[in-house]
Scaffold this motif. Structure first.
Motif: not given
Length: 238
Positions: A86-92
């Motif tokens: 979940l955190l790894a996919q975050a961009g913003e």
């Protein structure tokens, strides 16, 4: 709608929304959430249905929120990699609100490296962990029959995150609030670990949310994070 001396800005401040939301109500005919509409109508001294006739229509009952992706009986049912992904996919946006949650670093030793990478890619990262000296933290330990262990785990969490202090895009704070839910947000997705009196967090339910509409359950938890963040104390570099 902004009669009686009220401007868009002052009404927005009163009902705690963005002034642009009020402009959309007036200029585009948008309908606010029912609770917000009731407060705005009361503020203006108007009938809420006169301002927004659409609210007269009965809303169909909904058994499940469209923002609910999955519901887990307990956190232990979810692999730690689900939180990391979940955190790894975050961009913003990455937001973490916990007392300790040391299971993340224990299960994924590269967590700090991952957060550095996300920050370098432009994400804003906010980590709020429990203040080990907070009465609320101590009380949680007593309620969960964890004793002083929870305080030591808060200290351990701080030790894990301390190397991130000063990294551009990353901020770590400590909070002393009553923690009703642990929150793990990556952009428009969030894992919410409920807290149940007398039950350790790993044995409490978790729901996976994906934001769909403004003002939904996702935003409720996001706003809760912001409120706690505002009370938290920044961790300074040594």
């Amino acid at each position: 709608m902004a009669a009686g001396g009220w401007t868009h800005a002052t009404l927005a401040a009163k009902v705690e929304v963005d002034p642009k939301s009020v402009e959309r109500w007036v200029n585009l005919g948008r309908v606010p959430r029912r609770s917000t509409a009731l407060l705005a109508a009361e503020t203006l001294g108007e009938d809420v249905h006169a301002l927004w006739p659409a609210l007269r229509q009965a809303r169909p009952a909904r058994a499940v929120s469209p923002e609910l992706v999955a519901l887990y009986d307990q956190r232990a049912d979810i692999p730690a990699t689900a939180f990391v992904d979940l955190l790894a996919q975050a961009g913003e946006h990455i937001d973490v609100l916990v007392y300790a949650a040391v299971f993340l670093h224990e299960a994924y030793p590269r967590l700090n490296a991952l957060l550095r990478e996300r920050a370098a890619a432009g994400a804003t990262i906010r980590i709020a962990i429990g203040d080990a000296d907070s009465p609320n933290v101590r009380q949680r330990g007593e309620e969960e029959r964890f004793g002083h262990g929870i305080e030591s785990r808060c200290q351990l969490a701080l030790m894990h995150y301390r190397p991130l202090i000063g990294i551009p895009g990353i901020e770590v704070r400590t909070h002393g609030t009553t923690l009703y839910n642990s929150l793990y947000r990556g952009d428009d997705q969030m894992l919410v670990n409920a807290h149940v009196w007398g039950v350790n967090a790993y044995a409490a339910p978790v729901w996976h949310l994906r934001r769909s509409d403004a003002g939904g359950i996702f935003d409720t938890y996001a706003e809760s994070f912001n409120a706690v963040w505002a009370t938290a104390s920044p961790v300074e570099e040594h």
